[in-house]
Design a protein around this motif. Structure first.
Motif, PDB file in Angstrom:
ATOM      1  N   ARG A   1       0.835  -1.207   0.000  1.00  0.00           N
ATOM      2  CA  ARG A   1       0.000   0.000   0.000  1.00  0.00           C
ATOM      3  C   ARG A   1       0.870   1.258   0.000  1.00  0.00           C
ATOM      4  NH1 ARG A   1      -1.525   3.870   2.794  1.00  0.00           N
ATOM      5  NH2 ARG A   1      -0.612   3.255   4.769  1.00  0.00           N
ATOM      6  N   VAL A   2       1.888   1.297   0.854  1.00  0.00           N
ATOM      7  CA  VAL A   2       2.767   2.464   0.955  1.00  0.00           C
ATOM      8  C   VAL A   2       3.570   2.661  -0.332  1.00  0.00           C
ATOM      9  CG1 VAL A   2       4.808   3.371   2.162  1.00  0.00           C
ATOM     10  CG2 VAL A   2       2.882   2.460   3.462  1.00  0.00           C
ATOM     11  N   ARG A   3       4.067   1.582  -0.906  1.00  0.00           N
ATOM     12  CA  ARG A   3       4.826   1.704  -2.163  1.00  0.00           C
ATOM     13  C   ARG A   3       3.939   2.176  -3.309  1.00  0.00           C
ATOM     14  NH1 ARG A   3       9.264  -3.197  -2.214  1.00  0.00           N
ATOM     15  NH2 ARG A   3      10.620  -2.223  -0.663  1.00  0.00           N
ATOM     16  N   SER A   4       2.720   1.710  -3.349  1.00  0.00           N
ATOM     17  CA  SER A   4       1.783   2.164  -4.382  1.00  0.00           C
ATOM     18  C   SER A   4       1.501   3.658  -4.223  1.00  0.00           C
ATOM     19  CB  SER A   4       0.473   1.376  -4.318  1.00  0.00           C
ATOM     20  OG  SER A   4       0.700   0.028  -4.613  1.00  0.00           O
ATOM     21  N   GLU A   5       1.311   4.083  -2.996  1.00  0.00           N
ATOM     22  CA  GLU A   5       1.075   5.509  -2.732  1.00  0.00           C
ATOM     23  C   GLU A   5       2.307   6.328  -3.097  1.00  0.00           C
ATOM     24  OE1 GLU A   5      -0.945   8.980  -1.443  1.00  0.00           O
ATOM     25  OE2 GLU A   5      -1.645   6.990  -2.052  1.00  0.00           O
TER      26      GLU A   5
ATOM     27  N   ARG B   1       2.451   6.671  -6.828  1.00  0.00           N
ATOM     28  CA  ARG B   1       1.443   7.624  -7.257  1.00  0.00           C
ATOM     29  C   ARG B   1       1.920   9.069  -7.025  1.00  0.00           C
ATOM     30  NH1 ARG B   1      -2.150  10.858  -5.406  1.00  0.00           N
ATOM     31  NH2 ARG B   1      -1.898  10.309  -3.216  1.00  0.00           N
ATOM     32  N   LEU B   2       2.515   9.318  -5.883  1.00  0.00           N
ATOM     33  CA  LEU B   2       3.016  10.662  -5.572  1.00  0.00           C
ATOM     34  C   LEU B   2       4.169  11.054  -6.477  1.00  0.00           C
ATOM     35  CD1 LEU B   2       2.897  10.542  -1.665  1.00  0.00           C
ATOM     36  CD2 LEU B   2       1.412  11.884  -3.180  1.00  0.00           C
TER      37      LEU B   2
ATOM     38  N   ASN C   1       2.783  12.096  -9.830  1.00  0.00           N
ATOM     39  CA  ASN C   1       2.123  13.407  -9.764  1.00  0.00           C
ATOM     40  C   ASN C   1       3.128  14.561  -9.713  1.00  0.00           C
ATOM     41  OD1 ASN C   1      -0.406  12.290  -9.837  1.00  0.00           O
ATOM     42  ND2 ASN C   1      -0.714  12.371  -7.619  1.00  0.00           N
TER      43      ASN C   1
END
Length: 167
Positions: free
Chosen positions: A154-158, A161-162, A165
């Motif tokens: 979850r943290v790596r996906s976030e 994503r960041l 962006n």
């Protein structure tokens, strides 16, 4: 912390312990053996149960209340389920506590002295008991590792994503 005497001879606790996930699969004989070197410990809100970096031989099973697990002052987990266990890593590897555990509200735990694993009378009986206990410890550790892996994904996906962006 308030602490009971050792629980040897307190057979009335066997049924209660059989209902807990951590000890439910053990035979009455093994539970009585565990009770010989166990105490009931009561903690107040905010009280440190095990400090990070400390060495001790206690494994805890939550009877009531909840605990917060902190590493370097950051909360990494909570244990709120009755029967939840903590302290098993130190029992397995004999190293210092990897995190602090703090009571959330009034908390009652069964504290098991992990040195009990060397207390069986016969070598074969001791080997069987130790293997059963390590199996239980392994189940707790495996469950936590799976949860940590999910959190890492979850943290790596976030993070990915960041990073996208920012481009």
């Amino acid at each position: 912390m308030q602490e009971s005497p050792y629980l040897e001879g307190r057979g009335f606790l066997v049924d209660k312990l059989h209902r807990l996930p951590f000890l439910g699969s053990l035979s009455e004989k093994y539970i009585k053996h565990i009770l010989r070197l166990s105490k009931i410990r009561t903690f107040e809100d905010g009280e440190i149960i095990t400090p990070e970096g400390a060495y001790d031989n206690w494994v805890y099973i939550l009877f009531s209340g909840a605990v917060r697990v902190e590493k370097h002052g950051k909360e990494i987990a909570r244990i709120e389920e009755i029967g939840g266990a903590f302290g098993e890593l130190a029992a397995v590897d004999g190293k210092a506590r990897s995190a602090s555990v703090q009571a959330i509200g009034p908390t009652v735990c069964l504290a098991i002295d992990a040195s009990f694993m060397s207390e069986a009378a016969e070598p074969l009986e001791q080997a069987l008991f130790v293997s059963v206990m390590y199996r239980l410890f392994t189940e707790v550790i495996a469950q936590r590792l799976r949860a940590s892996n999910e959190e890492l994904v979850r943290v790596r996906s976030e993070l990915d994503r960041l990073k996208k962006n920012q481009r």
